[in-house]
Design an enzyme around this catalytic site. Structure first.
Site, PDB file in Angstrom:
ATOM      1  N   THR A   8      -3.278  32.485 -32.414  1.00  0.00           N
ATOM      2  CA  THR A   8      -3.925  33.348 -32.953  1.00  0.00           C
ATOM      3  C   THR A   8      -4.847  33.137 -33.721  1.00  0.00           C
ATOM      4  OG1 THR A   8      -3.421  32.693 -35.099  1.00  0.00           O
ATOM      5  CG2 THR A   8      -0.883  33.088 -34.354  1.00  0.00           C
ATOM      6  N   HIS A   9      -5.597  34.971 -34.250  1.00  0.00           N
ATOM      7  CA  HIS A   9      -6.780  35.160 -34.621  1.00  0.00           C
ATOM      8  C   HIS A   9      -6.275  34.512 -36.468  1.00  0.00           C
ATOM      9  CE1 HIS A   9      -6.324  38.524 -31.986  1.00  0.00           C
ATOM     10  NE2 HIS A   9      -7.046  38.460 -31.877  1.00  0.00           N
ATOM     11  N   GLY A  10      -7.550  33.612 -36.411  1.00  0.00           N
ATOM     12  CA  GLY A  10      -8.011  33.246 -37.609  1.00  0.00           C
ATOM     13  C   GLY A  10      -6.704  32.289 -38.095  1.00  0.00           C
ATOM     14  N   ASP A  66      -0.256  36.367 -30.967  1.00  0.00           N
ATOM     15  CA  ASP A  66       0.186  36.887 -32.052  1.00  0.00           C
ATOM     16  C   ASP A  66       0.127  38.723 -31.580  1.00  0.00           C
ATOM     17  OD1 ASP A  66      -3.129  36.921 -31.440  1.00  0.00           O
ATOM     18  OD2 ASP A  66      -3.901  36.778 -33.718  1.00  0.00           O
ATOM     19  N   PRO A  72      -6.598  35.904 -27.985  1.00  0.00           N
ATOM     20  CA  PRO A  72      -5.498  34.322 -27.664  1.00  0.00           C
ATOM     21  C   PRO A  72      -4.837  34.790 -27.189  1.00  0.00           C
ATOM     22  CG  PRO A  72      -5.893  35.517 -30.621  1.00  0.00           C
ATOM     23  CD  PRO A  72      -6.770  36.091 -29.690  1.00  0.00           C
TER      24      PRO A  72
END
Length: 137
Positions: A8-10, A66, A72
């Site tokens: 995912t992001h973050g 995500d 990603p």
């Protein structure tokens, strides 16, 4: 049986993995990688390292990302799906999806994917729709 990877992001991937542990108590064979401000090249290296750790020849791998079309997702397609066999990627990861994917690992990956897609259709609901007239009786 398949391994599970969340990308995912973050810090979302790590948070989903930690939260999964609260529900199942077991996060063995669950891997999490998040894209941080350190950039795409470092993220690509993290994804490559994680897939080397979790991929087993002859075993399936489910990658939950995500956003469809996000970094990603794109990196997962390039660094995992195009290079390894028996890999499936699903976009739109959320906690119910992670829990179900983890608890379904005794099923085949193709069976699990169909179940996840069906479950995801009913995952978003408003409180008004969550109650039925039978509850009022």
């Amino acid at each position: 049986m398949y391994n599970l990877m969340i990308v995912t992001h973050g810090p979302l991937a790590s948070a989903l993995k930690e939260t999964l542990k609260m529900f199942t108590g077991d996060v063995e064979d669950v891997y999490a990688v998040g894209l941080t401000e350190s950039g795409v090249e470092e993220f690509k290296e993290k994804v490559s390292k994680a897939v080397e750790d979790c991929y087993e020849e002859g075993k399936e791998l489910l990658v939950l990302v995500d956003l469809f079309g996000g970094t990603p997702f794109n990196i997962s397609m390039l660094e995992i799906k195009s290079k390894y066999k028996n890999v499936e990627i699903i976009a739109g990861v959320n906690l119910p999806l992670v829990i179900e994917a983890s608890l379904s690992r005794s099923s085949t990956l193709s069976e699990t994917i169909e179940s996840l897609k069906e479950s995801a259709k009913g995952a978003v609901m408003s409180p008004e729709k969550a109650t039925s007239s039978e509850d009022d009786e």
